[in-house]
Design a protein around this motif. Structure first.
Motif, PDB file in Angstrom:
ATOM      1  N   TRP A 151     -55.817 106.876  10.870  1.00  0.00           N
ATOM      2  CA  TRP A 151     -55.669 108.332  10.960  1.00  0.00           C
ATOM      3  C   TRP A 151     -57.031 109.004  10.824  1.00  0.00           C
ATOM      4  N   PHE A 152     -57.807 108.601   9.822  1.00  0.00           N
ATOM      5  CA  PHE A 152     -59.120 109.216   9.623  1.00  0.00           C
ATOM      6  C   PHE A 152     -60.023 109.026  10.839  1.00  0.00           C
ATOM      7  N   THR A 153     -60.098 107.820  11.341  1.00  0.00           N
ATOM      8  CA  THR A 153     -61.014 107.560  12.461  1.00  0.00           C
ATOM      9  C   THR A 153     -60.581 108.272  13.734  1.00  0.00           C
ATOM     10  N   SER A 154     -59.293 108.530  13.879  1.00  0.00           N
ATOM     11  CA  SER A 154     -58.818 109.203  15.097  1.00  0.00           C
ATOM     12  C   SER A 154     -58.933 110.722  15.016  1.00  0.00           C
ATOM     13  N   HIS A 155     -59.391 111.242  13.865  1.00  0.00           N
ATOM     14  CA  HIS A 155     -59.510 112.692  13.697  1.00  0.00           C
ATOM     15  C   HIS A 155     -60.959 113.116  13.444  1.00  0.00           C
ATOM     16  N   LEU A 156     -61.896 112.386  14.042  1.00  0.00           N
ATOM     17  CA  LEU A 156     -63.310 112.680  13.853  1.00  0.00           C
ATOM     18  C   LEU A 156     -63.937 113.414  15.031  1.00  0.00           C
ATOM     19  N   ASN A 157     -63.146 113.914  15.930  1.00  0.00           N
ATOM     20  CA  ASN A 157     -63.692 114.528  17.137  1.00  0.00           C
ATOM     21  C   ASN A 157     -63.318 115.998  17.243  1.00  0.00           C
ATOM     22  N   GLY A 158     -63.694 116.771  16.237  1.00  0.00           N
ATOM     23  CA  GLY A 158     -63.480 118.203  16.291  1.00  0.00           C
ATOM     24  C   GLY A 158     -62.121 118.673  15.826  1.00  0.00           C
ATOM     25  N   TRP A 159     -61.363 117.813  15.136  1.00  0.00           N
ATOM     26  CA  TRP A 159     -60.053 118.214  14.640  1.00  0.00           C
ATOM     27  C   TRP A 159     -60.193 119.349  13.627  1.00  0.00           C
ATOM     28  N   VAL A 160     -61.266 119.281  12.814  1.00  0.00           N
ATOM     29  CA  VAL A 160     -61.590 120.376  11.890  1.00  0.00           C
ATOM     30  C   VAL A 160     -63.048 120.750  12.107  1.00  0.00           C
ATOM     31  N   ILE A 161     -63.461 121.872  11.530  1.00  0.00           N
ATOM     32  CA  ILE A 161     -64.832 122.341  11.675  1.00  0.00           C
ATOM     33  C   ILE A 161     -65.808 121.300  11.138  1.00  0.00           C
ATOM     34  N   ASP A 162     -67.025 121.270  11.716  1.00  0.00           N
ATOM     35  CA  ASP A 162     -67.937 120.147  11.491  1.00  0.00           C
ATOM     36  C   ASP A 162     -68.229 119.845  10.029  1.00  0.00           C
TER      37      ASP A 162
END
Length: 539
Positions: free
Chosen positions: A246-257
């Motif tokens: 889950w963490f690795t799949s949400h590293l592309n702009g899911w939240v602000i930098d």
């Protein structure tokens, strides 16, 4: 007791809300004092001095009050005082005896009361469901999510914005949800549910437009990161893998930098199984290759170095990798740490000396390099080099710990000469600390007078006020008179008035304060807010 005019409206409003929310605890009232504990970002102690039924002075341990302002915690206590029975008491004595009430009630009364209460309170319903649950199916994830939505809607305005004055309470509410709900779910063993809700909360808070001038989001994200660490420790193997994915799949702009960095931290701090460590290594390599800036590249290089240490790669491989990025101070520091951990002290010293000699370090890096070299030479028993670097730390980067450490290396007679050289090498602020440390109080007082400001006085008043009351009062008076030439806002006038009240507690203060008040009432008579604050000085 008239007190509301002492506070700005926003402070009053927040104090009223704190009291209404039950955040004032252990309220104690006597003829001369009102005391209580107020729960905010931390626990703050409030003390309000009373004389002849009027407030004489107020104090709180929060940073805002430490700057001389009247804070929301003081207001909260005063609201609690107004609502309290007008008698001496301790709030602890008035707390309902829950056990006695429940034990004496019949079962039907208890059931009816509980059902009615649960219908009215979603938080209480969720807490009760968790208390009696035997499986995750007994709790409602959607109910928890709705409560998260309610927290956000409570503090956002119609444009979806949380301003500076609401931001602190919003962060408090979000943190309370983490403490009161997510950790309880974790303790109950509902790891997946707690994780799902934590990521939902993280995302919703990230999407809020908020004035975070006080840095509350950092505290919130850090607490969630700690929770994720706890969850990963307690989860079974399959759940750990799911969390990592889950963490690795949400590293592309899911939240602000800047909030995404907390996801990255979770990845590299929370998962330590061998198969995931190698996945982390591959992730770091891909991110290094795709980095769009030197800063981003360095961040992932440091992540990779951390994983290499965890895996235990061959020493030559580790050193070779660090040497590829040797120009960076943080990478050199990682290499030093490796050498120290593996007992290669001389190699570590070589890297640190090379950093001092051949690289433009900032002051912090220079101090840290000297401090580390000092300790390494001490470990090797090289007294000459140890003292050399300790001397640099005391004369160029002085702090009291280094000063005391150096003093311990000399006899009393030797120290007098060494100390004189140290005094010559240090600036005014550090000299004050050194004079205080060495009990050279007359020199300290002279240095304070040379500065001409009262900014540092309270650090040393415990001693100086007894030895030099007239000089302290003169310094206060000169500083206040200088500041008063410029008109300001009510909170500043209140701060000046607080200083005047403090001056009254110093020997000879009554005469000095009376003179200032008489002068100001004539000189600044057209400042009504200032006049009102001055009227409270003698009360």
């Amino acid at each position: 007791m008239e007190w509301k005019s002492w506070f700005e409206k926003r402070i009053l409003d927040r104090g009223k809300e704190y009291n209404r929310s039950g955040l004032v605890e252990d309220l104690e009232i006597s003829d001369s004092e009102i005391r209580a504990l107020v729960i905010g970002n931390d626990e703050y102690e409030v003390s309000i001095s009373v004389r002849n039924g009027e407030i004489e002075d107020m104090d709180c341990t929060c940073p805002y009050a430490d700057e001389g302002f009247y804070c929301k915690h003081m207001a909260a206590v005063l609201y609690a005082y107004e609502a309290a029975p007008k008698a001496k008491y301790s709030a602890k004595e008035l707390k309902p005896k829950a056990e006695e009430l429940v034990l004496n009630a019949d079962e039907k009364t208890i059931r009816d009361f509980l059902i009615n209460a649960l219908k009215k309170d979603k938080k209480l319903l969720d807490s009760f469901a968790l208390a009696v649950s035997s499986s995750s199916g007994d709790i409602s994830i959607s109910s928890y999510k709705k409560r998260i939505d309610d927290i956000i809607s409570k503090y956002t305005d119609r444009h979806g914005y949380i301003d500076y004055y609401a931001a602190g309470d919003f962060i408090d509410a979000a943190l309370d949800f983490v403490y009161d709900e997510l950790y309880k779910l974790t303790e109950k063993g509902y790891i997946k549910e707690a994780f799902e809700l934590s990521t939902y909360l993280f995302k919703e808070v990230s999407d809020v437009d908020i004035d975070d001038s006080d840095g509350g989001l950092s505290a919130f994200c850090s607490e969630l990161r700690d929770l994720w660490h706890d969850l990963s420790d307690k989860a079974d193997e399959n759940t750990v893998k799911e969390m990592y994915e889950w963490f690795t799949s949400h590293l592309n702009g899911w939240v602000i930098d800047y909030m995404e960095e907390y996801l990255e931290d979770a990845i590299y701090e929370c998962f330590g199984s061998e198969d995931i460590l190698y996945k982390k290594l591959a992730l770091a390599d891909s991110r290094i290759k795709a980095a769009n800036s030197d800063w981003e590249k360095k961040k992932w290089i440091l992540h990779r170095i951390t994983v290499m240490r965890q895996i235990g790669v061959d020493g030559n491989e580790f050193v070779s990798y660090c040497r590829k990025f040797y120009d960076d101070a943080d990478i050199r520091r990682e290499l030093v740490n490796y050498y120290v951990d593996t007992g290669k002290i001389e190699d570590a010293i070589d890297v640190l000396n090379d950093s001092l000699k051949n690289y433009n370090n900032n002051q912090f890096d220079t101090r840290e390099n000297h401090a580390q070299i000092k300790e390494l030479y001490k470990k090797l028993g090289n007294r000459e080099e140890y003292l050399k670097h300790l001397w640099v730390l005391v004369t160029e980067h002085c702090c009291l710990d280094y000063f005391r450490e150096l003093k311990a290396q000399y006899s009393s007679d030797e120290w007098q000469e060494v100390r004189a050289k140290i005094f010559q090498a240090n600036s005014s602020y550090m000299l004050m600390q050194l004079y205080y440390e060495e009990k050279l109080y007359d020199r300290l007082m002279t240095e304070l007078e040379k500065e001409g400001s009262t900014f540092y006085i309270k650090e040393y008043e415990d001693v100086l006020i007894k030895l030099y009351p007239k000089r302290i009062l003169k310094l206060y008076a000169e500083d206040l008179n200088r500041k008063a030439r410029q008109a300001s806002k009510r909170s500043t006038y209140a701060y000046w008035a607080a200083n005047l009240r403090h001056m009254l507690t110093i020997e000879g203060g009554y005469e000095v304060v009376s003179e200032i008040l008489a002068d100001w009432r004539v000189r600044y008579k057209n400042r009504p807010a200032m006049m009102q604050e001055l009227d409270r000085v003698g009360k």
